[in-house]
Design an enzyme around this catalytic site. Structure first.
Site, PDB file in Angstrom:
ATOM      1  N   TRP A 165      82.351 -12.859  -1.127  1.00 16.13           N
ATOM      2  CA  TRP A 165      82.197 -11.829  -2.157  1.00 16.13           C
ATOM      3  C   TRP A 165      81.611 -12.357  -3.454  1.00 16.13           C
ATOM      4  O   TRP A 165      81.306 -11.593  -4.348  1.00 16.13           O
ATOM      5  CB  TRP A 165      83.586 -11.215  -2.470  1.00 16.13           C
ATOM      6  CG  TRP A 165      84.661 -12.262  -2.546  1.00 16.13           C
ATOM      7  CD1 TRP A 165      85.538 -12.602  -1.550  1.00 16.13           C
ATOM      8  CD2 TRP A 165      84.949 -13.151  -3.645  1.00 16.13           C
ATOM      9  NE1 TRP A 165      86.343 -13.653  -1.947  1.00 16.13           N
ATOM     10  CE2 TRP A 165      86.009 -14.006  -3.235  1.00 16.13           C
ATOM     11  CE3 TRP A 165      84.416 -13.318  -4.922  1.00 16.13           C
ATOM     12  CZ2 TRP A 165      86.538 -14.998  -4.058  1.00 16.13           C
ATOM     13  CZ3 TRP A 165      84.939 -14.303  -5.743  1.00 16.13           C
ATOM     14  CH2 TRP A 165      85.986 -15.126  -5.307  1.00 16.13           C
ATOM     15  N   LYS A 189      78.366  -8.823   8.119  1.00 16.39           N
ATOM     16  CA  LYS A 189      79.722  -8.440   7.727  1.00 16.39           C
ATOM     17  C   LYS A 189      79.989  -8.949   6.330  1.00 16.39           C
ATOM     18  O   LYS A 189      80.176 -10.145   6.101  1.00 16.39           O
ATOM     19  CB  LYS A 189      80.791  -9.005   8.665  1.00 16.39           C
ATOM     20  CG  LYS A 189      82.097  -8.230   8.456  1.00 16.39           C
ATOM     21  CD  LYS A 189      83.351  -8.971   8.847  1.00 16.39           C
ATOM     22  CE  LYS A 189      83.904  -9.862   7.780  1.00 16.39           C
ATOM     23  NZ  LYS A 189      84.305  -9.209   6.520  1.00 16.39           N
ATOM     24  N   SER A 243      84.891 -20.072   3.263  1.00 15.75           N
ATOM     25  CA  SER A 243      85.778 -21.230   3.107  1.00 15.75           C
ATOM     26  C   SER A 243      85.698 -22.156   4.324  1.00 15.75           C
ATOM     27  O   SER A 243      85.357 -21.731   5.428  1.00 15.75           O
ATOM     28  CB  SER A 243      87.215 -20.737   2.935  1.00 15.75           C
ATOM     29  OG  SER A 243      87.589 -20.000   4.080  1.00 15.75           O
ATOM     30  N   TYR A 253      85.761 -19.887  17.732  1.00 17.93           N
ATOM     31  CA  TYR A 253      85.330 -18.636  18.384  1.00 17.93           C
ATOM     32  C   TYR A 253      84.131 -18.918  19.299  1.00 17.93           C
ATOM     33  O   TYR A 253      84.053 -18.421  20.414  1.00 17.93           O
ATOM     34  CB  TYR A 253      84.889 -17.584  17.360  1.00 17.93           C
ATOM     35  CG  TYR A 253      85.922 -17.151  16.339  1.00 17.93           C
ATOM     36  CD1 TYR A 253      87.288 -17.165  16.603  1.00 17.93           C
ATOM     37  CD2 TYR A 253      85.506 -16.688  15.080  1.00 17.93           C
ATOM     38  CE1 TYR A 253      88.208 -16.750  15.643  1.00 17.93           C
ATOM     39  CE2 TYR A 253      86.416 -16.262  14.134  1.00 17.93           C
ATOM     40  CZ  TYR A 253      87.762 -16.306  14.403  1.00 17.93           C
ATOM     41  OH  TYR A 253      88.659 -15.892  13.456  1.00 17.93           O
ATOM     42  N   GLU A 265      78.046 -22.675   5.779  1.00 21.56           N
ATOM     43  CA  GLU A 265      77.929 -23.024   4.345  1.00 21.56           C
ATOM     44  C   GLU A 265      79.321 -22.863   3.757  1.00 21.56           C
ATOM     45  O   GLU A 265      79.804 -21.736   3.621  1.00 21.56           O
ATOM     46  CB  GLU A 265      76.975 -22.059   3.628  1.00 21.56           C
ATOM     47  CG  GLU A 265      75.573 -22.017   4.165  1.00 21.56           C
ATOM     48  CD  GLU A 265      74.733 -23.196   3.722  1.00 21.56           C
ATOM     49  OE1 GLU A 265      75.173 -23.960   2.849  1.00 21.56           O
ATOM     50  OE2 GLU A 265      73.645 -23.350   4.288  1.00 21.56           O
ATOM     51  N   CYS A 300      80.626 -21.845  -5.146  1.00 22.67           N
ATOM     52  CA  CYS A 300      80.831 -22.960  -4.207  1.00 22.67           C
ATOM     53  C   CYS A 300      80.339 -24.269  -4.810  1.00 22.67           C
ATOM     54  O   CYS A 300      80.872 -25.330  -4.541  1.00 22.67           O
ATOM     55  CB  CYS A 300      80.114 -22.669  -2.906  1.00 22.67           C
ATOM     56  SG  CYS A 300      78.390 -22.248  -3.134  1.00 22.67           S
ATOM     57  N   GLU A 395      89.613 -27.241  -3.760  1.00 20.89           N
ATOM     58  CA  GLU A 395      88.712 -26.227  -4.319  1.00 20.89           C
ATOM     59  C   GLU A 395      89.563 -25.106  -4.920  1.00 20.89           C
ATOM     60  O   GLU A 395      90.399 -24.513  -4.232  1.00 20.89           O
ATOM     61  CB  GLU A 395      87.805 -25.657  -3.224  1.00 20.89           C
ATOM     62  CG  GLU A 395      86.779 -24.698  -3.809  1.00 20.89           C
ATOM     63  CD  GLU A 395      85.885 -24.054  -2.750  1.00 20.89           C
ATOM     64  OE1 GLU A 395      86.406 -23.662  -1.691  1.00 20.89           O
ATOM     65  OE2 GLU A 395      84.676 -23.932  -3.006  1.00 20.89           O
TER      66      GLU A 395
HETATM   67  P1  NAD Z   1      86.557 -16.625   3.180  1.00 21.59           P
HETATM   68  O1  NAD Z   1      86.239 -17.757   4.076  1.00 21.59           O
HETATM   69  O2  NAD Z   1      87.971 -16.208   3.031  1.00 21.59           O
HETATM   70  O3  NAD Z   1      85.773 -15.313   3.666  1.00 21.59           O
HETATM   71  C1  NAD Z   1      84.395 -15.322   3.912  1.00 21.59           C
HETATM   72  C2  NAD Z   1      84.087 -14.285   4.981  1.00 21.59           C
HETATM   73  O4  NAD Z   1      84.787 -14.638   6.174  1.00 21.59           O
HETATM   74  C3  NAD Z   1      84.525 -12.869   4.617  1.00 21.59           C
HETATM   75  O5  NAD Z   1      83.562 -11.956   5.079  1.00 21.59           O
HETATM   76  C4  NAD Z   1      85.819 -12.715   5.394  1.00 21.59           C
HETATM   77  O6  NAD Z   1      86.105 -11.378   5.751  1.00 21.59           O
HETATM   78  C5  NAD Z   1      85.544 -13.532   6.648  1.00 21.59           C
HETATM   79  N1  NAD Z   1      86.767 -14.028   7.291  1.00 21.59           N
HETATM   80  C6  NAD Z   1      87.958 -14.334   6.700  1.00 21.59           C
HETATM   81  N2  NAD Z   1      88.847 -14.745   7.631  1.00 21.59           N
HETATM   82  C7  NAD Z   1      88.214 -14.707   8.836  1.00 21.59           C
HETATM   83  C8  NAD Z   1      88.594 -15.027  10.156  1.00 21.59           C
HETATM   84  N3  NAD Z   1      89.817 -15.459  10.441  1.00 21.59           N
HETATM   85  N4  NAD Z   1      87.671 -14.876  11.141  1.00 21.59           N
HETATM   86  C9  NAD Z   1      86.418 -14.435  10.861  1.00 21.59           C
HETATM   87  N5  NAD Z   1      86.011 -14.112   9.631  1.00 21.59           N
HETATM   88  C10 NAD Z   1      86.881 -14.255   8.614  1.00 21.59           C
HETATM   89  O7  NAD Z   1      85.891 -16.991   1.797  1.00 21.59           O
HETATM   90  P2  NAD Z   1      85.879 -16.142   0.445  1.00 21.59           P
HETATM   91  O8  NAD Z   1      87.221 -16.193  -0.166  1.00 21.59           O
HETATM   92  O9  NAD Z   1      85.271 -14.806   0.681  1.00 21.59           O
HETATM   93  O10 NAD Z   1      84.829 -16.997  -0.416  1.00 21.59           O
HETATM   94  C11 NAD Z   1      85.182 -18.171  -1.035  1.00 21.59           C
HETATM   95  C12 NAD Z   1      84.772 -19.380  -0.242  1.00 21.59           C
HETATM   96  O11 NAD Z   1      83.388 -19.310   0.105  1.00 21.59           O
HETATM   97  C13 NAD Z   1      84.910 -20.654  -1.028  1.00 21.59           C
HETATM   98  O12 NAD Z   1      85.475 -21.658  -0.232  1.00 21.59           O
HETATM   99  C14 NAD Z   1      83.472 -21.013  -1.401  1.00 21.59           C
HETATM  100  O13 NAD Z   1      83.253 -22.357  -1.666  1.00 21.59           O
HETATM  101  C15 NAD Z   1      82.746 -20.540  -0.208  1.00 21.59           C
HETATM  102  N6  NAD Z   1      81.311 -20.330  -0.519  1.00 21.59           N
HETATM  103  C16 NAD Z   1      80.412 -21.234  -0.041  1.00 21.59           C
HETATM  104  C17 NAD Z   1      79.062 -21.085  -0.349  1.00 21.59           C
HETATM  105  C18 NAD Z   1      78.031 -22.050   0.173  1.00 21.59           C
HETATM  106  O14 NAD Z   1      76.859 -21.693   0.187  1.00 21.59           O
HETATM  107  N7  NAD Z   1      78.392 -23.245   0.602  1.00 21.59           N
HETATM  108  C19 NAD Z   1      78.647 -20.019  -1.148  1.00 21.59           C
HETATM  109  C20 NAD Z   1      79.600 -19.126  -1.625  1.00 21.59           C
HETATM  110  C21 NAD Z   1      80.938 -19.292  -1.293  1.00 21.59           C
END
Ligand code: NAD
Length: 491
Positions: A165, A189, A243, A253, A265, A300, A395
């Protein structure tokens, strides 16, 4: 900077009617369940959005599959795909205010940054890959007189993109644009917190004439809709940003289903090294402050570990704390706001618990640390941090800076690399040899010298170690969404 005034943004927010269906096969459709989208501005629901379960994910993958297997998109000439993507970008530019408003409302990004930085990134990315579509060449290796070998890049198939997000449209565009330019079809998604901007983008895709099923959007909980995409046998490529923990799930999966390719990423804990010979120490300090507080620290690549030479540490930290105190934290719809609320009540509580742990571990609080009414947090700086403290290792994804001091350059490099992550790093120095030596020694996908967060669509972005693998942006991103095919012809 947007020239729409604060009152006008508030009036537009009050009158907004966002799309709330899933976008499957070129049209909006309902789902059995719906979930509220809560604005971090005020904790109130902006809309109730259809929430995909496995059945809706199946329908979206089937639509993308049909569009890939028998539809026109992969069979269009690259120039025709380019034209469609450029039309889409033009429509996104026409609706720039609406897209920026949706982003600001759903995840709390200051409207000035949503309208400026995020929309610029979206438009630039769509147009860059549109222009790339018809400029790729295949290979004909010199295999000898009696044969002709062709090495062609084939679109990889149905791509599922699962994104966070914090930059709802930039993160989506970095995956969707190269995948579509390559001739793939996509199911996106978005994060549960930020589906509204993605759904608006889907409506614009249909208006731009992308054939049905080429770009689908399914909102839904990660553990249900994200997992269903990760396990789906009809998905060929899974491109994920989020994350590290959820990245591990996607590898599982894929291992338990069709061994789809998974590109990750992930998170970061990026070191920002300031040496005493930085070309401009004030600029280094200002950039360090900007970097950690930009986007509420929900970045990130945030330079969350400041490694500063002991001889200049106090001067640098004083300047950063002064900047922290002067930042305008407030309503993201106010164009003067520099830092908005954190994305959700849960995330706010999590960041505050990191702050409490840092205090308990003995770090010294130099600025902020206190929650403000709602989901706001004052820009926060800790110094006297030691490498083993959680604030130096985990983080936080919020506006919290950990300052560590060092005496020798090699010590700084060792501290910088003492992390599970490897997304980004920076070094500030006037010495050319030191700049090269340190940037080579840093294990990170990107190293900035005398700057931070600089970039261009032409340069790749991604991480090493627990920050993931594969690269977004640049021509290299096309590798994720294409397969090399060898055709050998006996003459
Ligand atoms: P998140 O991993 O909780 O969620 C990311 C996406 O994964 C969302 O769409 C979420 O619905 C989905 N998701 C969550 N649990 C899942 C599961 N069990 N199975 C499948 N899909 C699932 O991350 P967040 O809180 O939305 O974002 C923050 C994280 O994203 C931080 O760790 C940040 O560093 C990382 N991030 C990385 C980059 C990069 O380019 N490296 C860029 C932006 C954010």
């Amino acid at each position: 900077m947007t020239d729409v005034p604060y009152d006008e943004w508030r009036a537009r927010a009050a009158g907004l009617t966002p799309h709330t269906g899933l976008h499957i096969g070129g049209a909006f459709t309902d789902a059995a369940a719906a979930t509220p989208v809560i604005s971090p501005r005020d904790g109130l629901a902006i809309a109730h959005v259809a929430s995909a379960g496995p059945a809706e994910v199946d329908a979206a993958v089937a639509a993308a599959r049909r569009a890939f297997d028998t539809g026109p998109w992969p069979r269009l000439s690259p120039a025709e795909r380019k034209a469609a993507l450029l039309r889409w970008a033009d429509l996104a530019e026409r609706d720039r205010d609406t897209l920026a408003l949706l982003i600001s409302l759903e995840m709390g990004k200051p409207i000035t940054e949503a309208h400026g930085i995020e929309l610029r990134a979206l438009l630039g990315c769509l147009r860059w890959y549109a222009e790339v579509a018809d400029k790729q060449l295949d290979e004909a290796p010199r295999t000898g007189g009696s044969s002709l070998a062709l090495v062609t890049r084939e679109p990889a198939g149905v791509v599922a993109a699962v994104v966070p997000w914090n930059f709802p449209l930039t993160m989506a565009a970095w995956k969707v644009a190269p995948a579509l330019a390559a001739g793939c079809t996509v199911v996106l998604k978005p994060a549960e917190e930020s589906p509204l901007s993605a759904l608006h983008l889907a409506a614009l895709a249909a208006e731009a004439g992308l054939p049905p099923g080429v770009f689908n959007v399914v909102n839904g909980p990660g553990e249900i809709a994200g997992r269903a995409l990760g396990e789906h046998p009809g998905v060929d490529v899974l491109a994920f940003t989020g994350s590290t923990e959820v990245g591990r799930h996607f590898l599982r999966y894929a291992a338990g289903s069709n061994l789809k390719r998974v590109w990750l990423e992930l998170g970061g804990k990026s070191p920002n090294i300031i040496l005493p010979d930085a070309p401009d120490l004030n600029a280094a300090a200002d950039t360090a402050a900007w970097g950690i507080f930009f986007n509420q620290g929900e970045m990130c690549t945030a330079p969350s570990r400041l490694l500063v030479h002991r001889s200049v540490a106090e001067r640098v930290v004083e300047r950063i704390t002064a900047r922290a105190a002067s930042l305008r934290v407030g309503d993201p719809l106010d164009p003067a706001t520099e830092m908005g609320p954190l994305v959700s009540a849960g995330h706010h509580a999590r960041v505050l618990s990191h702050v409490a742990t840092a205090k308990a571990d003995g770090a010294r609080l130099r600025a902020g640390g206190e929650a403000r009414e709602g989901r706001y947090l004052a820009p926060t700086v800790f110094d006297r941090v030691t490498p083993s403290m959680a604030v130096a290792r985990e983080e936080i994804f919020g506006p919290v800076l950990a300052v560590l001091e060092f005496d020798e350059v090699d010590e700084a490099v060792a501290l910088a690399n003492d992390t599970d992550y490897g997304l980004a790093a920076a070094v500030w120095t006037s010495d050319l040899s030191t700049a090269h030596r340190v940037s080579r020694a840093l294990r990170a996908g990107t190293v900035w010298v005398n700057c931070y967060e600089e970039g261009d669509m032409s340069v790749p972005f991604g991480g090493v170690k627990l920050s993931g693998h594969g690269r977004d942006k640049s021509l290299h991103a096309l590798d994720k969404y294409t397969d090399l095919k060898t055709t050998w012809i006996e003459l």
